[in-house]
Design a protein around this motif. Structure first.
Motif, PDB file in Angstrom:
ATOM      1  N   PRO A   1      12.117  61.355 -24.681  1.00  0.00           N
ATOM      2  CA  PRO A   1      11.587  61.511 -26.040  1.00  0.00           C
ATOM      3  C   PRO A   1      12.112  60.446 -26.993  1.00  0.00           C
ATOM      4  CG  PRO A   1      12.383  63.608 -25.169  1.00  0.00           C
ATOM      5  CD  PRO A   1      12.853  62.548 -24.228  1.00  0.00           C
TER       6      PRO A   1
ATOM      7  N   PRO B   1       8.545  63.948 -24.381  1.00  0.00           N
ATOM      8  CA  PRO B   1       8.254  62.547 -24.039  1.00  0.00           C
ATOM      9  C   PRO B   1       6.753  62.284 -23.985  1.00  0.00           C
ATOM     10  CG  PRO B   1       8.848  63.765 -22.078  1.00  0.00           C
ATOM     11  CD  PRO B   1       9.049  64.714 -23.221  1.00  0.00           C
TER      12      PRO B   1
ATOM     13  N   ARG C   1       5.073  62.644 -18.782  1.00  0.00           N
ATOM     14  CA  ARG C   1       5.883  63.556 -17.991  1.00  0.00           C
ATOM     15  C   ARG C   1       5.088  64.052 -16.792  1.00  0.00           C
ATOM     16  NH1 ARG C   1       7.029  68.475 -22.168  1.00  0.00           N
ATOM     17  NH2 ARG C   1       8.807  68.666 -20.744  1.00  0.00           N
TER      18      ARG C   1
END
Length: 407
Positions: free
Chosen positions: A204, A211, A214
């Motif tokens: 992130p 983030p 992923r």
């Protein structure tokens, strides 16, 4: 008698090489035709010709550009500046541009019919002419870094040449090898860029909890913690005096981790050459399971995953009883490393300590997601390592060939 043939040569070539002066087979190039819109280049001993805008983030020629030399494709220049890679300067042929402007202080020249430009460049890459060049230097480099070798002196150095046909055969072979080396280097550069891209997207951003990229089936917010909440962070210890041979024993099964090992193995330790004795083990921390370390000595902030039984030097912090995946944390620490730099520099007092590391905030995911991220990024690292090893081997092969294919 002076040797007149190289150790290694192509089949069909048996004639002795001929000793000539460089000026016998080349002709000086100087001046320009007034065009100032051509690329302005500079020579790097390690990289060859570079555009000044890329090397220096701008054209540094200034008013001097009007005095630059117009160099055409196939012509060469000698940058008689000394450096770590080229004590007596470097010679490169212009190949990637049809025309360019190069500094007037370079000794620029073109070949006559008795020589091949590529061959002359490779000849200087062997460092064989350094002995001749060294004889010309009466003092060190000038204030501008250039060696006091004028053009006529440079043209007077002795070189050994085979026939043009053999020069072409040698040059074509070495150029093909260079092209292969370049391709491997590009692969490394692309892998490095790919890794940086994933690091930025799989963790992130500051102030965020998810983030950008992923794996499937993971949708929970990442949690902010402090490193000290996730592991018992302690400092290694050193037997004193460290150089005392009684602390080391080649027959021991416990390794001794040094900064050199970290640098050579790039953060993942699978083998330790130096072993620590039982007496030494009593004076340091010995870990028998794979563990994560953080260097606080010469390579400040460098993370280390150590898979070897080892005694840990006090230049490292140890993450004991971790509540995280080691490979995941290795990647995060590697990404975070530049921020540690302010806490210590080689040769000065190291200020990065366990308390600072314990207080560092980190946004972290579940263990399952950490493992997936760690495995994925390690695969990129392993691929990079493989290509780097191949590249280093190719460079060694080239160096060996340069030594054997020239007199």
């Amino acid at each position: 008698m002076t040797k007149r043939t190289p150790e290694l040569r192509f089949k069909g070539f048996v004639d002795d090489w001929e000793q000539r002066k460089l000026g016998d087979v080349t002709k000086r190039v100087r001046g320009n035709d007034g065009r100032m819109d051509l690329p302005t280049l500079t020579i790097s001993a390690g990289s060859g010709w570079l555009d000044q805008r890329e090397r220096f983030s701008g054209n540094i020629a200034g008013k001097e550009q009007k005095n630059y030399t117009l160099l055409r494709k196939g012509e060469l220049s000698y940058n008689h500046g000394n450096s770590k890679l080229a004590k007596y300067g470097a010679v490169f042929e212009l190949r990637t541009y049809e025309e360019a402007l190069v500094p007037r202080v370079y000794h620029s020249f073109k070949i006559k019919k008795e020589a091949v430009a590529d061959f002359i460049e490779y000849l200087f890459a062997t460092k064989r002419p350094d002995r001749e060049l060294g004889k010309l230097i009466s003092s060190g480099a000038r204030m501008d870094g250039l060696l006091n070798i004028n053009f006529d002196e440079f043209m007077g150095i002795k070189i050994s040449l085979p026939t043009v046909v053999e020069q072409e055969a040698i040059s074509e072979f070495l150029r093909a090898l260079d092209n292969t080396i370049t391709l491997h280097q590009r692969k490394l550069d692309l892998l490095k860029q790919l890794k940086q891209g994933y690091l930025q997207k799989m963790f992130p951003a500051t102030g965020e909890s998810i983030p950008k990229v992923r794996f499937a089936d993971f949708d929970e917010d990442w949690e902010q913690r402090k490193l000290g909440d996730l592991s018992d962070i302690v400092r290694g210890a050193s037997p004193r005096p460290i150089q005392d041979p009684k602390w080391f024993d080649k027959s021991s099964d416990i390794g001794w981790l040094r900064i050199a090992d970290v640098t050579e193995q790039n953060g993942r330790i699978y083998h330790l050459e130096q072993k620590i004795s039982k007496a030494g083990q009593e004076k340091t921390r010995v870990l028998t399971n794979p563990h994560l370390l953080l260097s606080i000595a010469a390579t400040v902030g460098k993370p280390v995953v150590n898979y070897v039984k080892t005694g840990v030097h006090d230049g490292f912090l140890i993450f004991l009883t971790p509540l995280f995946d080691k490979e995941f944390m290795f990647q995060w620490l590697e990404m975070f490393r530049p921020k540690w730099q302010k806490y210590g520099q080689p040769g000065s007092q190291v200020n990065l300590n366990s308390e600072l590391v314990r207080k560092q905030d980190i946004t972290i995911s579940t263990c399952e997601e950490q493992k997936k991220i760690g495995i994925f990024l390690k695969q990129i690292d392993d691929t990079y390592k493989l290509h780097r090893r191949e590249l280093e081997q190719l460079k060694k092969i080239k160096l060996s060939l340069l030594n054997k294919m020239f007199i």
